[in-house]
Design an enzyme around this catalytic site. Structure first.
Site, PDB file in Angstrom:
ATOM      1  N   LYS A 198       0.813  -1.214   0.000  1.00 44.89           N
ATOM      2  CA  LYS A 198       0.000   0.000   0.000  1.00 44.89           C
ATOM      3  C   LYS A 198       0.856   1.278   0.000  1.00 44.89           C
ATOM      4  O   LYS A 198       2.066   1.233   0.189  1.00 44.89           O
ATOM      5  CB  LYS A 198      -0.945  -0.017   1.209  1.00 44.89           C
ATOM      6  CG  LYS A 198      -1.965  -1.143   1.142  1.00 44.89           C
ATOM      7  CD  LYS A 198      -2.849  -1.022  -0.075  1.00 44.89           C
ATOM      8  CE  LYS A 198      -4.050  -1.944  -0.072  1.00 44.89           C
ATOM      9  NZ  LYS A 198      -3.771  -3.367  -0.198  1.00 44.89           N
TER      10      LYS A 198
HETATM   11  C1  LIG Z   1     -10.008  -2.635  -1.649  1.00 42.35           C
HETATM   12  C2  LIG Z   1      -9.371  -3.382  -0.519  1.00 42.35           C
HETATM   13  N1  LIG Z   1     -10.019  -3.478   0.655  1.00 42.35           N
HETATM   14  C3  LIG Z   1      -9.489  -4.125   1.696  1.00 42.35           C
HETATM   15  C4  LIG Z   1      -8.261  -4.725   1.619  1.00 42.35           C
HETATM   16  C5  LIG Z   1      -7.718  -5.448   2.800  1.00 42.35           C
HETATM   17  O1  LIG Z   1      -6.596  -4.802   3.345  1.00 42.35           O
HETATM   18  P1  LIG Z   1      -5.741  -5.525   4.474  1.00 42.35           P
HETATM   19  O2  LIG Z   1      -4.811  -6.481   3.796  1.00 42.35           O
HETATM   20  O3  LIG Z   1      -5.007  -4.393   5.154  1.00 42.35           O
HETATM   21  O4  LIG Z   1      -6.691  -6.190   5.377  1.00 42.35           O
HETATM   22  C6  LIG Z   1      -7.540  -4.661   0.429  1.00 42.35           C
HETATM   23  C7  LIG Z   1      -6.230  -5.303   0.328  1.00 42.35           C
HETATM   24  O5  LIG Z   1      -5.574  -5.381  -0.643  1.00 42.35           O
HETATM   25  C8  LIG Z   1      -8.104  -3.976  -0.672  1.00 42.35           C
HETATM   26  O6  LIG Z   1      -7.460  -3.901  -1.845  1.00 42.35           O
END
Ligand SMILES: Cc1ncc(COP(=O)(O)O)c(C=O)c1O
Length: 399
Positions: A198
């Protein structure tokens, strides 16, 4: 000639500052949630114009505790886009509520407000579920049409839980994504991701912003449902005392992660400048290629440019998306696809009997999506390698 070395899709950009801070934490007496997490929450909240923030172990958990804090559960309908990562939708399932998927806008690939309105009206007409919340996902970092979505939330009494996994930093209609200001009577919470790929990373991690009362409740849910206020009540001699007032989860952030976050946040602007430079260079190198459609930034929004998803005009090419990705891999360029729509995954397809064409825009656009490398470590030469590779592929395979 392919590049000599593989160009990764999205590696982290970690400097000595992050490394020194992690070592400092490891050498201290406090390695889990503590003063550095508190400081990271404070600085992060200030960066996104929020009064406060709760640091957790992932964006998934930030979404989960937000929904739990809103009291979402069985019998509730929560609306979101099919064009997202599975975990946006999983958290609705985890709480026993019913996810209602919605198709996307063909230009931005964000939740389509017209389709949202139709979906809410259908749930109301069916009368079996209570419409409770909408979870717009700011796809690739480009903000959803929040003017329309806010108005729909206000009209139907929905809470808004924004999935801003891609959207740090971004603005829409003059509001920073993360600022919980909302129309009267609407609660707005926003979840961010600090996963390794990210715009800001703590390896794994996430942050929730929202109004203070919601955050207080979310904080409880993030740490076993233990009330810290009980400690205060019992004063000095009662530091051992706590009360469990919710069946909470365990998803607090550690000070080791916050050590990374503090320095990543300090250089977020620099990292974003580099991202913007790459985006401009891709635009300059690819805009004239009629076999491609490039991502856009609609007026009134500023994108975080987490991803650079191009779309192939498959009718102008003799290869499909898989063939294109194979050709990029042969040229040592890492790519990805965002996303396989949720309703095509067997779990959701089978559980809710979705047909592929229930969401025709998402289904059609998915077939032609390819995300190019986009991160602050890309040099001009790297970007030019990507552009040249694409030029070779489309010239070789154009109809
Ligand atoms: C649009 C979206 N929402 C949620 C997430 C989940 O993030 P995390 O891995 O921090 O839980 C991601 C992860 O890539 C994502 O792309």
């Amino acid at each position: 000639m392919p590049r000599a070395s593989f160009l990764p899709f999205s590696p982290p950009w970690i400097g000595d500052e992050e490394i020194d801070e992690v070592i400092d934490t490891l050498r201290s007496d406090w390695i889990t949630t503590g003063p550095k997490t508190k400081e990271f929450e404070r600085r992060f909240a200030a960066r996104v114009d929020a009064p406060d923030a709760v640091a957790v172990s992932s964006c998934t958990d930030a979404l989960l505790v937000a929904l739990a804090a809103l009291g979402i559960g069985p019998g509730d309908a929560v609306f979101s886009t099919t064009m997202t990562f599975c975990s946006t939708i999983h958290v609705i399932e985890h709480l026993g509520a019913r996810p209602i998927l919605v198709d996307v806008d063909p230009v931005t690939l964000d939740l389509d407000p017209d389709q949202l309105e139709i979906a809410v009206e259908k749930v109301l007409a069916d009368g079996e579920l209570r419409p409770r919340a909408v979870m717009p996902v700011h796809y690739a970092g480009g903000p959803c049409d929040m003017g329309r979505i806010d108005a729909i939330a206000e009209r139907f009494g929905l809470a808004i839980v924004e999935d801003a996994a891609h959207a740090l930093p971004a603005t829409v209609g003059g509001r920073t994504i993360g600022d919980p200001s909302a129309p009267a009577g609407v609660v707005r919470a926003t979840a961010f991701s600090f996963y390794a790929t990210k715009n800001l990373t703590t390896a794994e991690g996430g942050m929730l912003t929202g109004p203070p009362e919601l955050l207080e409740e979310a904080r409880l849910w993030s740490l076993h449902g233990m009330s810290r206020d009980a400690w205060k009540r019992y004063g000095k001699g009662g530091a051992w005392y706590y009360e469990v007032i919710r069946p909470g989860f365990k998803c607090n952030m550690t000070d080791i992660q916050a050590s990374l976050g503090l320095h990543q946040l300090a250089k977020l602007d620099e990292m974003q400048r580099r991202r913007h430079h790459v985006v401009e260079r891709y635009g300059a190198g690819l805009a004239h290629r009629t076999e491609l459609e490039l991502p856009v930034e609609p007026t009134g929004t500023s994108s975080a440019w987490h991803l650079y998803p191009i779309r192939l005009h498959l009718d102008r090419l003799r290869i499909d998306r898989a063939g294109f990705i194979d050709e990029m891999t042969e040229r040592n360029i890492g790519t990805s696809v965002h996303f396989i729509p949720v309703h095509l995954h067997p779990y959701y397809r089978d559980r809710y009997r979705y047909e592929a064409d229930d969401f025709p825009v998402a289904r059609r656009e998915y077939e032609r999506l390819v995300s190019l490398p986009l991160h602050p470590r890309l040099t001009d030469d790297d970007v030019d390698d990507v552009v040249t590779s694409i030029a070779e592929i489309v010239e070789q395979h154009r109809r």
